[in-house]
Design a protein around this motif. Structure first.
Motif, PDB file in Angstrom:
ATOM      1  N   THR A   1       0.806  -1.223   0.000  1.00 49.41           N
ATOM      2  CA  THR A   1       0.000   0.000   0.000  1.00 49.41           C
ATOM      3  C   THR A   1       0.836   1.269   0.000  1.00 49.41           C
ATOM      4  O   THR A   1       0.305   2.347  -0.301  1.00 49.41           O
ATOM      5  CB  THR A   1      -0.916   0.006   1.235  1.00 49.41           C
ATOM      6  N   ASP A   2       2.117   1.171   0.332  1.00 48.22           N
ATOM      7  CA  ASP A   2       2.932   2.368   0.485  1.00 48.22           C
ATOM      8  C   ASP A   2       4.070   2.487  -0.518  1.00 48.22           C
ATOM      9  O   ASP A   2       4.833   3.443  -0.463  1.00 48.22           O
ATOM     10  CB  ASP A   2       3.514   2.423   1.903  1.00 48.22           C
ATOM     11  N   ARG A   3       4.206   1.556  -1.433  1.00 46.93           N
ATOM     12  CA  ARG A   3       5.314   1.595  -2.386  1.00 46.93           C
ATOM     13  C   ARG A   3       5.000   0.691  -3.562  1.00 46.93           C
ATOM     14  O   ARG A   3       4.040  -0.088  -3.525  1.00 46.93           O
ATOM     15  CB  ARG A   3       6.625   1.146  -1.721  1.00 46.93           C
TER      16      ARG A   3
END
Length: 409
Positions: free
Chosen positions: A210-212
């Motif tokens: 979700t973050d990269r």
């Protein structure tokens, strides 16, 4: 009785030279293979990597991308960081023996867009069985440890779906395709993961962090060589890889080989056999061969041990002359030298008996050439010499007169 063997012919020099040369070449070749072995290996060993043509490998998808005109790279060492817009989709294929910190270090060093394909099969070759080179004879399912990817995306759970093989509709980056899931597909689930392709009974077969731009393909059978057993599965594998690259906005593909043991790690041994240091290595090898040749060859005949004091008249004369020179008594022998030369010439030319020294010198002068120095003058002057140079010049002149008169050498 048979003759005794020649003591000097126990070994053939050419045979010994050949053995030494083969040993040197083998030694250098051994270290070259140790240094460059991972880079020179074909990699067709039945493992789960991009060089393997066995069922767990990914040579099929690599060949398909190349045939389709795509940009694909096989990395034997970590590539340099480039601009974010120019980075390819780096595909990591860890094994069951890959350490979590090793995977985390490679992911952090490369950065950018990553696709991690988790291992699923433990494959082996059975000695003595037939088959093509690189194929596996036995394989069994073995789910990887969840710790392998927890360093990248936090706590996860890796399970096996209970559903059988089936085709599921998938939509990744706006591209719709059919993913052909194998029987009991391997899945992954975690709070930091977003499901892109789901199994029938839950769990993600393909997930995204979700973050990269990090993607995890839990079941490798969607893209490995086993998926190329049929045309529809191969088409699904190509569409899945292409959809992931489209979703990550990646420019091409790059398969990592360092996690599978085919990397060209930095080492002094490897540097010795690659440019620009290969020139230094060749110079050192040439210097060693020259030193070996110099030790092998003999310059001139074999030196034989000599006596400390040679036995000969020349040695006696040389020793006596050396003693006189060390005692600085050269000038004391002037009278004796003149008398010796006078007696030798008179005896050889049969001078009349009863002549004194002056008369003998005059008799010798009459038999000399008129243009040369007189024997009588030199005989009077030599005992009066005041230095070594004068004494040597007059003594050589007397010796020359003797040689001229007696035709003596």
């Amino acid at each position: 009785m048979s003759a005794a063997p020649d003591a000097e012919g126990g070994f053939d020099p050419r045979l010994i030279a050949g053995v030494v040369a083969i040993g040197v070449v083998a030694f250098i070749a051994l270290w070259a293979l140790v240094a460059l072995g991972p880079q020179l290996s074909s990699g067709n060993d039945g493992g789960g990597h991009a060089l393997s043509r066995a069922a767990p490998g990914y040579a099929g998808i690599v060949d398909l991308i190349e045939r389709a005109g795509g940009d694909v790279e096989l990395r034997r060492q970590p590539g340099p960081r480039t601009g974010y817009s120019d980075q390819p989709l780096l595909i990591l294929t860890p094994t069951h023996r890959t350490r979590p910190d090793e995977l985390r270090a490679l992911a952090d060093r490369q950065g950018g867009r990553l696709l991690v394909i988790l291992p699923k099969w433990q494959a082996m070759r059975t000695p003595g069985q037939g088959g093509k080179p690189g194929w596996v004879a036995q394989a069994y399912r073995s789910a990887p440890s969840s710790r392998l990817v927890e360093a990248l995306v936090g706590p996860v759970r890796i399970d096996a779906s209970k559903a059988g093989s089936r085709a599921v509709a998938a939509d990744v980056a706006g591209r719709r395709f059919t993913a052909h899931l194998p029987d009991r597909a391997q899945t992954i689930a975690g709070d930091a993961l977003e499901t892109l392709v789901a199994a029938a009974d839950g769990g993600a077969v393909l997930a995204r962090a979700t973050d990269r731009d990090l993607y995890i393909l839990a079941d490798p059978d969607l893209v490995d060589n086993l998926a190329f057993a049929s045309r529809r599965k191969a088409e699904g594998a190509a569409l899945l890889i292409d959809a992931v690259a489209e979703d990550a906005d990646a420019d091409g593909f790059a398969f990592d080989l360092t996690l599978n043991g085919f990397g060209g790690q930095r080492s002094l041994l490897r540097f010795a056999f690659v440019p620009p240091f290969i020139g230094i290595t060749l110079c050192l090898i040439a210097a060693g061969l020259l030193a070996l040749w110099q030790a092998w060859m003999r310059f001139g005949p074999t030196l034989r041990p000599q006596r400390a004091i040679p036995v000969s008249k020349a040695a006696l004369i040389a020793n006596s002359a050396d003693l006189i020179r060390q005692a600085r008594r050269e000038l004391d022998g002037a009278d004796a030298y003149v008398q010796g030369q006078r007696r030798a010439i008179a005896r050889r030319l049969h001078a009349p008996p009863g002549l004194d020294a002056a008369a003998t010198d005059a008799w010798i002068d009459r038999r000399m050439r008129a243009d040369g120095p007189r024997f009588s003058a030199l005989a009077r002057r030599l005992p009066l010499a005041r230095g070594r140079h004068d004494f040597l010049a007059d003594a050589q002149a007397l010796h020359a007169i003797r040689k001229d008169l007696l035709r003596d050498s």
